[in-house]
Enzyme design. Structure first.
Site, short mmCIF file in Angstrom:
data_model
loop_
_atom_site.label_atom_id
_atom_site.label_comp_id
_atom_site.label_asym_id
_atom_site.label_seq_id
_atom_site.Cartn_x
_atom_site.Cartn_y
_atom_site.Cartn_z
N CYS A 136 -1.06 21.56 -15.47
CA CYS A 136 -1.87 21.56 -14.52
C CYS A 136 -1.64 20.60 -13.97
CB CYS A 136 -2.84 21.14 -16.59
SG CYS A 136 -4.63 21.48 -16.16
N HIS B 223 -2.11 24.95 -20.31
CA HIS B 223 -2.13 23.62 -21.05
C HIS B 223 -0.88 23.95 -22.23
CE1 HIS B 223 -4.27 20.32 -19.49
NE2 HIS B 223 -5.53 21.20 -19.12
N GLU C 60 0.53 22.76 -25.23
CA GLU C 60 0.10 21.72 -25.77
C GLU C 60 -1.07 21.63 -26.56
OE1 GLU C 60 -0.39 20.86 -22.43
OE2 GLU C 60 -2.24 19.55 -22.74
N1 GLN Z 1 -8.15 18.08 -12.09
C1 GLN Z 1 -7.56 19.66 -11.77
C2 GLN Z 1 -8.02 20.57 -11.63
O1 GLN Z 1 -9.28 19.92 -11.88
C3 GLN Z 1 -6.01 19.33 -13.20
C4 GLN Z 1 -7.01 20.05 -14.36
C5 GLN Z 1 -6.44 19.19 -15.34
O2 GLN Z 1 -4.97 18.74 -15.19
N2 GLN Z 1 -6.58 19.46 -16.79
O3 GLN Z 1 -7.89 21.64 -11.20
#
Ligand code: GLN
Length: 533
Positions: free
Chosen positions: A381, A507, A509
């Site tokens: 992410c 994600h 994970e």
């Molecule tokens: N802050 C970034 C976004 O909103 C990444 C979000 C995250 O890592 N879950 O896109």
């Protein structure tokens, strides 16, 4: 339908979630169909708006619900499929009750905690019991007995027991039995008092799960039994695990918990088949190889902030007969003192998700270090977004490239806000959330790793790769190896001239299981192993 309620006493952080999940494992290993749910007494509608200091990781379900991290334990320890119905907060309960009041559902009545709030709680429990198709619903109550905000939940359980029949319900109380060094003794008083608190509300626990640093001797067990009004065999010792949380089901089984529960609830008294679980635990405890992997984040000092990531690494490691030595690195320290100091000698670098600009430059430096030194890199992410920024600045020569999240006026917004997010004003539950499909590029590393081209992964973000920079960056060797099916969103990137550099907007994970590690984590750990010097 049988119901098991898991309450907690004395202090928080006793591992109620793990106890509930572990009981789920044990019942499933006996062939019982289980469902798990968590009731959280706080007033936030969901934990999505809390920061990790408050709450640890926010666990995202495939339906897009932002939930408590205990739901991660539930999914990892059992085969349960969870939805937003599995994590109910006081915030949600009150939201519904107030909406009903405005709609006129209670016309003429005074709306009260008892019965309206408690009815709503019971309804959620009953509905999940019905829709889950399970034989046993394990329901964990967040917080500690004695908290004011937990009272409506405990009262709801009291009523619920009467409605579904006392013998169809069980209350397991997870409690602390502290060892007082000066006295050289285990102390039962805190447990006595927290059980007394439960009784005050009309709840009698049926078993105690006693968290302890020392074995409970016969005398302590007798005492706990006498004062808490539970049989001696229902006093279950849950000592700190020696190596891994995956030992918990085995330890609880050795203490007779599942046997007692099955007897009490009149469930089949077969021996659980724990062979697969035991094999996995043995792999975690005694790996032949070891590898050092740095996780560069800003909540490194919190055990719970990157929970699912650490677990995913453990799963991947176990499948490769490899133990993971985590090198937890604070992004701000790394920013100040340089990547070399913290990352020299690690076999791989992982940058997790995150929000806000604190520590961003440190994470960018970590991605640069991995790229330049050809160290395997996995970005998740935000970890993908910063890898893109780094590549833009240092390979493509786009000076000042950034994400508009951190620098709205950047000359090169290589990461920008998602279409449709600009208009979003409410912060709660409004990101791009939950499972979305993606298509992987033929013969890319991602394709090789997954072994298929269509994937579905869970998301939680507001920003994305800016496709206006696609061609330029591809020209320098950035590979967009995963896209949304309509081709508009970049979901996976890789580097052409690197032995293993992969990052994803989603994600992974949240989908790794002990005996079914996620392909990306497995691929990453395998690369760290084979490339380590
Ligand atoms: N802050 C970034 C976004 O909103 C990444 C979000 C995250 O890592 N879950 O896109």
């Amino acid at each position: 339908m049988k119901y098991i309620f898991v309450t907690g006493g004395v202090v928080s952080s006793l591992g109620k979630g793990l106890a509930a999940a572990s009981l789920g494992t044990l019942l499933e290993c006996r062939g019982v169909r289980v469902a798990l749910m968590k009731l959280d007494p706080y007033l936030n509608v969901d934990p999505g708006t809390m920061n990790p200091f408050q709450h640890g990781e926010v666990y995202v379900l495939s339906d897009g619900a932002e939930t408590d991290l205990d739901l991660g334990h539930y999914e990892r320890f059992t085969s349960c499929v969870l939805t937003r119905a599995n994590n109910v907060t006081s915030g949600q309960i009150y939201e519904t009750v107030l909406m009903k009041e405005r709609r006129g559902d209670y016309l003429g009545k005074t709306v009260q905690v008892i019965p309206h709030v408690t009815d709503e709680i019971k309804e959620r429990i009953r509905n999940l019991g019905r829709s889950s198709g399970a034989e046993v619903l394990i329901c964990e109550i967040g917080g500690t007995t004695g908290d004011i905000e937990g009272l409506p939940f405990l009262e709801a359980i009291r009523q619920f027991q009467l409605e579904v029949g006392m013998r169809n319900c069980m209350i397991l109380h997870v409690t602390l039995v502290p060892y007082i060094k000066a006295a050289g003794e285990l102390k039962t008083k805190p447990t006595q008092q927290s059980v007394a608190k439960l009784r005050e509300i009309g709840l009698q626990p049926h078993a105690l799960i006693c968290r302890t640093e020392m074995p409970l001797d016969e005398e302590v067990r007798q005492k706990l039994s006498l004062y808490s009004n539970v049989p001696v065999r229902a006093v279950i010792e849950a000592s700190d695990v020696e190596h891994t949380i995956y030992e918990v089901p085995i330890n609880l089984h050795n203490e007779g918990l599942d046997d007692y529960v099955c007897e009490y609830l009149d469930l089949p008294r077969v021996e659980p088949d724990l062979a697969g679980w035991q094999r996995f635990v043995a792999q975690v405890i005694n790996p032949k190889k070891r590898v050092r992997i740095a996780v560069v984040g800003k909540y490194i000092e919190l055990q719970d902030a990157y929970k699912s990531i650490y677990e995913s690494l453990t799963h991947a490691g176990a499948s490769l007969d490899c133990g993971i030595d985590l090198v937890l690195t604070d992004a701000e320290d790394l920013e100040k003192e340089g990547a070399e100091k913290y990352l020299r000698g690690v076999a791989g670098v992982l940058v997790p998700g995150g929000f806000g600009d604190r520590g961003i430059e440190g994470k960018i430096a970590a991605a640069k270090y991995a790229r330049v030194t050809k160290t395997p890199y996995l970005g998740l992410c935000l970890g993908m977004q910063i890898a893109v920024i780094e590549f833009a600045r240092n390979v493509c020569g786009l000076e000042g490239a950034n994400s508009t999240e951190f620098e709205p006026e950047t000359p090169h917004p290589v990461i920008h806000i998602l279409e449709g997010q600009r208009e979003v004003k409410e912060k709660g539950g409004s990101m791009r959330l939950g499972a979305w499909p993606a298509v992987l590029m033929e013969n890319s590393r991602a394709h090789q790793i997954y072994g298929r081209r269509e994937i579905s992964e869970r998301h939680r973000h507001r920003y994305e790769f800016n496709m206006a920079y696609r061609e330029l960056m591809e020209g320098y060797g950035l590979v967009l190896s995963g896209l949304s099916p309509d081709g508009t969103l970049c979901e996976v990137i890789e580097l052409r001239d690197h032995p293993w550099f992969l990052a994803c907007q989603f994600h992974p994970e949240f989908q790794s299981k002990p005996t079914l590690p996620h392909p990306l984590f497995r691929g990453f750990v395998a690369a760290c192993l084979s490339l380590q010097v």
